[in-house]
Design an enzyme around this catalytic site. Structure first.
Site, PDB file in Angstrom:
ATOM      1  N   ASP A  48       0.636  -1.325   0.424  1.00  0.00           N
ATOM      2  CA  ASP A  48       0.006  -0.149   0.401  1.00  0.00           C
ATOM      3  C   ASP A  48       1.085   1.213  -0.007  1.00  0.00           C
ATOM      4  O   ASP A  48       0.579   2.617  -0.247  1.00  0.00           O
ATOM      5  CB  ASP A  48      -0.660  -0.237   1.326  1.00  0.00           C
ATOM      6  CG  ASP A  48      -0.093  -0.116   2.624  1.00  0.00           C
ATOM      7  OD1 ASP A  48       1.372  -0.220   2.744  1.00  0.00           O
ATOM      8  OD2 ASP A  48      -1.195  -0.095   3.914  1.00  0.00           O
TER       9      ASP A  48
ATOM     10  N   GLU B  26       9.712  -4.299  10.726  1.00  0.00           N
ATOM     11  CA  GLU B  26       9.774  -3.162  10.284  1.00  0.00           C
ATOM     12  C   GLU B  26      10.059  -2.298  11.714  1.00  0.00           C
ATOM     13  O   GLU B  26       9.626  -2.015  12.167  1.00  0.00           O
ATOM     14  CB  GLU B  26       9.512  -2.133   8.641  1.00  0.00           C
ATOM     15  CG  GLU B  26       9.041  -0.976   8.644  1.00  0.00           C
ATOM     16  CD  GLU B  26       8.110  -0.004   7.755  1.00  0.00           C
ATOM     17  OE1 GLU B  26       7.879   1.044   7.420  1.00  0.00           O
ATOM     18  OE2 GLU B  26       6.972  -1.618   7.781  1.00  0.00           O
TER      19      GLU B  26
END
Length: 232
Positions: A47, A185
């Site tokens: 995204d 992440e």
């Protein structure tokens, strides 16, 4: 020789063998064609296309229709590469039924092989529901861009003991729920290593991982030794 598309069971087998997995991001047909000619095993249609392609300020505005639109050409261009479709903000947060419906769209309409969603403990029931419904799920913890405002912005996550312990628990619970891999992440490298040791499913790696050139010190985050010792 045309490469063979890797399967999810193969990814798990490779992890047990200590073999690293390479994943890159693509949003269009030309890029997908190039990746398909390489040895990269996985493509994520992320995204992040909201910022990279569509000019949004973040990932939050990205819609299901936009994700499906971009997954389709990637699937057509990379027929021999595993394709992961990213579930956009609020496409899986409303209810389990809505999550299953939207996750199914990325596979049925977009052609993705599996889906990725962000979140920790709160997403465990969602992951389980999707997996029980026959949808393979890649989880994503640490810095989760869709909810970056809650995290105080795009900052390193898991640097103190409580946050690191929570992240470790999240990874194990997501694995129990059936996630076949987890994206880590912006977390300290030692914590990422510990999570990798504690769970039996692979993390997502970038292109240089197989050669060992990534991550280097400049790509990694650190944490205090005394915090790390308390996690073992």
């Amino acid at each position: 020789m045309t490469k063979q598309k890797v399967s999810i069971p193969q990814l798990k087998e490779w992890t047990e063998q200590g073999r690293k997995i390479r994943m890159v991001t693509a949003y269009d047909y030309p890029t997908a064609l190039l990746v398909d000619k390489s040895e990269i095993e996985v493509i994520l249609v992320g995204d992040s296309l909201g910022m990279v392609v569509l000019g949004y300020d973040g990932t939050v505005p990205v819609t299901m229709d936009e994700m499906v639109h971009h997954i389709k050409p990637v699937v057509r261009g990379a027929r021999n590469t595993l394709i992961v479709g990213d579930m956009p903000f609020m496409s899986y947060n409303v209810s389990l039924e809505k999550a299953i419906e939207n996750a199914g769209r990325l596979m049925k309409e977009g052609g993705a092989d599996c889906d990725k969603l962000e979140g920790g403990l709160a997403m465990v029931p969602v992951v389980k529901a999707l997996v029980d419904g026959g949808i393979p799920v890649m989880a994503h913890i640490g810095l989760t861009p869709q909810t970056a405002s809650q995290l105080g912005g795009f900052k390193v996550q898991g640097k103190d003991e409580a946050a690191a312990q929570r992240m470790l628990t999240e990874a194990m619970k997501l694995e129990e729920a059936g996630a076949f891999s987890i994206v880590l992440e912006a977390i300290p490298a030692p914590l990422a290593k510990l999570i990798t040791q504690k769970v039996g499913i692979p993390n997502a790696y970038a292109e240089e991982v197989a050669s060992g050139s990534f991550p280097a010190a400049e790509h990694s985050f650190t944490m205090k030794d005394e915090v790390l010792k308390k996690l073992y």
